[in-house]
Design a protein around this motif. Structure first.
Motif, PDB file in Angstrom:
ATOM      1  N   PRO A 148       7.741   6.104   5.872  1.00 28.84           N
ATOM      2  CA  PRO A 148       6.315   6.306   5.618  1.00 28.84           C
ATOM      3  C   PRO A 148       5.973   6.185   4.134  1.00 28.84           C
ATOM      4  N   ALA A 149       4.768   5.741   3.848  1.00 29.39           N
ATOM      5  CA  ALA A 149       4.313   5.546   2.466  1.00 29.39           C
ATOM      6  C   ALA A 149       4.423   6.825   1.640  1.00 29.39           C
ATOM      7  N   GLY A 150       4.061   7.942   2.203  1.00 29.83           N
ATOM      8  CA  GLY A 150       4.063   9.205   1.473  1.00 29.83           C
ATOM      9  C   GLY A 150       5.424   9.617   0.963  1.00 29.83           C
ATOM     10  N   SER A 151       6.480   9.124   1.593  1.00 34.40           N
ATOM     11  CA  SER A 151       7.823   9.517   1.173  1.00 34.40           C
ATOM     12  C   SER A 151       8.249   8.839  -0.120  1.00 34.40           C
ATOM     13  N   TYR A 152       7.509   7.799  -0.536  1.00 34.47           N
ATOM     14  CA  TYR A 152       7.859   7.087  -1.757  1.00 34.47           C
ATOM     15  C   TYR A 152       6.712   7.042  -2.748  1.00 34.47           C
ATOM     16  N   ALA A 153       5.784   7.952  -2.627  1.00 31.51           N
ATOM     17  CA  ALA A 153       4.607   7.954  -3.502  1.00 31.51           C
ATOM     18  C   ALA A 153       4.986   8.209  -4.961  1.00 31.51           C
ATOM     19  N   PHE A 154       6.092   8.859  -5.215  1.00 31.70           N
ATOM     20  CA  PHE A 154       6.483   9.217  -6.580  1.00 31.70           C
ATOM     21  C   PHE A 154       7.664   8.385  -7.082  1.00 31.70           C
ATOM     22  N   LEU A 155       7.883   7.195  -6.477  1.00 38.34           N
ATOM     23  CA  LEU A 155       9.042   6.376  -6.821  1.00 38.34           C
ATOM     24  C   LEU A 155       8.673   4.911  -7.042  1.00 38.34           C
ATOM     25  N   SER A 156       9.472   4.234  -7.834  1.00 34.82           N
ATOM     26  CA  SER A 156       9.457   2.778  -7.913  1.00 34.82           C
ATOM     27  C   SER A 156      10.766   2.323  -7.298  1.00 34.82           C
ATOM     28  N   GLN A 157      10.739   1.195  -6.567  1.00 26.81           N
ATOM     29  CA  GLN A 157      11.935   0.758  -5.858  1.00 26.81           C
ATOM     30  C   GLN A 157      12.219  -0.720  -6.044  1.00 26.81           C
ATOM     31  N   LEU A 158      13.504  -1.035  -6.027  1.00 24.72           N
ATOM     32  CA  LEU A 158      13.997  -2.404  -5.944  1.00 24.72           C
ATOM     33  C   LEU A 158      14.964  -2.466  -4.768  1.00 24.72           C
ATOM     34  N   ILE A 159      14.948  -3.581  -4.051  1.00 19.15           N
ATOM     35  CA  ILE A 159      15.903  -3.810  -2.975  1.00 19.15           C
ATOM     36  C   ILE A 159      16.665  -5.081  -3.330  1.00 19.15           C
ATOM     37  N   TRP A 160      18.005  -5.006  -3.348  1.00 13.40           N
ATOM     38  CA  TRP A 160      18.844  -6.155  -3.640  1.00 13.40           C
ATOM     39  C   TRP A 160      19.797  -6.358  -2.469  1.00 13.40           C
ATOM     40  N   VAL A 161      19.703  -7.513  -1.812  1.00 13.26           N
ATOM     41  CA  VAL A 161      20.520  -7.804  -0.635  1.00 13.26           C
ATOM     42  C   VAL A 161      21.880  -8.340  -1.078  1.00 13.26           C
ATOM     43  N   ILE A 162      22.931  -7.713  -0.568  1.00  8.12           N
ATOM     44  CA  ILE A 162      24.301  -8.113  -0.871  1.00  8.12           C
ATOM     45  C   ILE A 162      24.783  -9.157   0.133  1.00  8.12           C
ATOM     46  N   SER A 163      24.567  -8.873   1.426  1.00  9.32           N
ATOM     47  CA  SER A 163      24.991  -9.810   2.466  1.00  9.32           C
ATOM     48  C   SER A 163      24.098  -9.658   3.686  1.00  9.32           C
ATOM     49  N   GLY A 164      24.046 -10.710   4.477  1.00 11.95           N
ATOM     50  CA  GLY A 164      23.203 -10.704   5.660  1.00 11.95           C
ATOM     51  C   GLY A 164      21.764 -11.029   5.305  1.00 11.95           C
ATOM     52  N   GLU A 165      20.880 -10.709   6.216  1.00 13.76           N
ATOM     53  CA  GLU A 165      19.457 -10.961   6.023  1.00 13.76           C
ATOM     54  C   GLU A 165      18.683  -9.683   6.309  1.00 13.76           C
ATOM     55  N   LEU A 166      17.770  -9.349   5.420  1.00 13.25           N
ATOM     56  CA  LEU A 166      16.941  -8.158   5.573  1.00 13.25           C
ATOM     57  C   LEU A 166      15.489  -8.590   5.707  1.00 13.25           C
ATOM     58  N   THR A 167      14.855  -8.124   6.756  1.00 15.50           N
ATOM     59  CA  THR A 167      13.420  -8.313   6.895  1.00 15.50           C
ATOM     60  C   THR A 167      12.782  -6.997   6.483  1.00 15.50           C
ATOM     61  N   PHE A 168      12.004  -7.048   5.424  1.00 14.55           N
ATOM     62  CA  PHE A 168      11.361  -5.846   4.902  1.00 14.55           C
ATOM     63  C   PHE A 168       9.863  -5.963   5.152  1.00 14.55           C
ATOM     64  N   VAL A 169       9.341  -5.053   5.953  1.00 12.42           N
ATOM     65  CA  VAL A 169       7.923  -5.035   6.276  1.00 12.42           C
ATOM     66  C   VAL A 169       7.269  -3.997   5.374  1.00 12.42           C
ATOM     67  N   GLU A 170       6.366  -4.460   4.533  1.00  9.07           N
ATOM     68  CA  GLU A 170       5.695  -3.620   3.534  1.00  9.07           C
ATOM     69  C   GLU A 170       4.199  -3.681   3.818  1.00  9.07           C
ATOM     70  N   GLY A 171       3.702  -2.678   4.587  1.00  8.14           N
ATOM     71  CA  GLY A 171       2.302  -2.729   4.990  1.00  8.14           C
ATOM     72  C   GLY A 171       2.063  -3.997   5.786  1.00  8.14           C
ATOM     73  N   PRO A 172       1.066  -4.818   5.373  1.00  6.13           N
ATOM     74  CA  PRO A 172       0.778  -6.044   6.113  1.00  6.13           C
ATOM     75  C   PRO A 172       1.686  -7.227   5.754  1.00  6.13           C
ATOM     76  N   MET A 173       2.533  -7.066   4.732  1.00  9.52           N
ATOM     77  CA  MET A 173       3.387  -8.176   4.279  1.00  9.52           C
ATOM     78  C   MET A 173       4.796  -8.059   4.869  1.00  9.52           C
ATOM     79  N   THR A 174       5.379  -9.213   5.150  1.00  9.75           N
ATOM     80  CA  THR A 174       6.760  -9.274   5.614  1.00  9.75           C
ATOM     81  C   THR A 174       7.550 -10.147   4.650  1.00  9.75           C
ATOM     82  N   HIS A 175       8.663  -9.604   4.155  1.00  8.06           N
ATOM     83  CA  HIS A 175       9.544 -10.320   3.235  1.00  8.06           C
ATOM     84  C   HIS A 175      10.882 -10.525   3.940  1.00  8.06           C
ATOM     85  N   VAL A 176      11.365 -11.744   3.998  1.00 13.06           N
ATOM     86  CA  VAL A 176      12.685 -12.030   4.540  1.00 13.06           C
ATOM     87  C   VAL A 176      13.598 -12.305   3.356  1.00 13.06           C
TER      88      VAL A 176
END
Length: 179
Positions: free
Chosen positions: A117-145
Motif C-alpha cells: 500500500p502507498a501509505g507504507s512508503y510515504a516516508f521513503l524513497s526507493q530504488l529497485i534493481w533487478v539481479i535476475s529474472g523479470e520483475l513486473t512492477f505495478v506503480e499506481g496506473p503505470m506498469t514497469h517490466v
C-alpha cells in the motif's frame, strides 16, 4: 524470530489498543490479535502495513524482533523472512536499525505477486534493481517490466505490486532511503 511479541511490544509502548493499531495500519483488529497471539503469520502486505503504522520499515520491525543492531551485518547472520502466502523471501543486507539507507535482497517466486500500500512508503524513497529474472512492477496506473540490470526509481507513494509473471525466480534489490 518473534514478530508476534515485537508487534505487541511496539503497540503497548505506544499505549495503543488493538483497535487503535487496526485504525493506524488498515489491518483488521482480529488479524492483529491472531498475529500477536501466534495464531497466524503475517503476509508481507500485512507486515508492511503494521510497520508503517509504527513509523518504521518492515526491515526495522523484523530486525527489532530478532534483537539485532549494530553497524556490521555478516552474510551468515543477515535476517531472512518468508511471506507465508507467496513464498517471497526477503534478506536484510544492511544493518536495518542504524542507518537511513536500507538494502534488501528479494527472491520472488514465479507467479507470485506482493502488493504494497502507498501509505507504507510515504516516508521513503526507493530504488529497485533487478539481479535476475523479470520483475513486473505495478506503480499506481503505470506498469514497469524490468529485466536483469534494470533499475527503477519509484515516484510519489502509490499502491504498488511486485509481480513475477515469468516462469523463473526473480531476484532483485530494494534500496530504501528514509526521509
Amino acid at each position: 524470530m518473534d514478530l508476534a511479541h515485537r508487534i505487541r511490544q511496539e503497540r503497548e509502548t505506544r499505549d495503543w489498543s488493538l483497535t487503535q493499531l487496526a485504525e493506524q495500519s488498515g489491518v483488521s483488529r482480529s488479524m492483529i490479535h491472531k498475529i500477536e497471539t501466534g495464531a497466524s503469520s503475517p503476509t508481507a502486505e500485512v507486515l508492511v502495513r503494521i510497520a508503517a503504522a509504527f513509523d518504521m520499515t518492515m526491515s526495522v520491525l523484523i530486525a527489532r524482533a530478532e534483537g539485532r543492531g549494530g553497524r556490521l551485518t555478516r552474510a551468515a547472520s543477515q535476517l531472512q523472512w518468508q511471506d507465508p502466502a507467496t513464498g517471497y523471501v526477503r534478506r536484510q543486507l544492511s544493518p536495518a536499525d542504524s542507518h537511513p539507507l536500507e538494502l534488501t535482497h528479494i527472491d520472488l517466486p514465479a507467479g507470485a505477486e506482493v502488493p504494497m500500500p502507498a501509505g507504507s512508503y510515504a516516508f521513503l524513497s526507493q530504488l529497485i534493481w533487478v539481479i535476475s529474472g523479470e520483475l513486473t512492477f505495478v506503480e499506481g496506473p503505470m506498469t514497469h517490466v524490468l529485466q536483469a540490470g534494470d533499475c527503477l526509481q519509484l515516484g510519489p507513494p502509490q499502491d504498488c505490486a511486485f509481480c513475477n509473471r515469468g516462469d523463473d525466480l526473480c531476484r532483485y534489490i530494494v534500496a530504501l532511503s528514509k526521509h
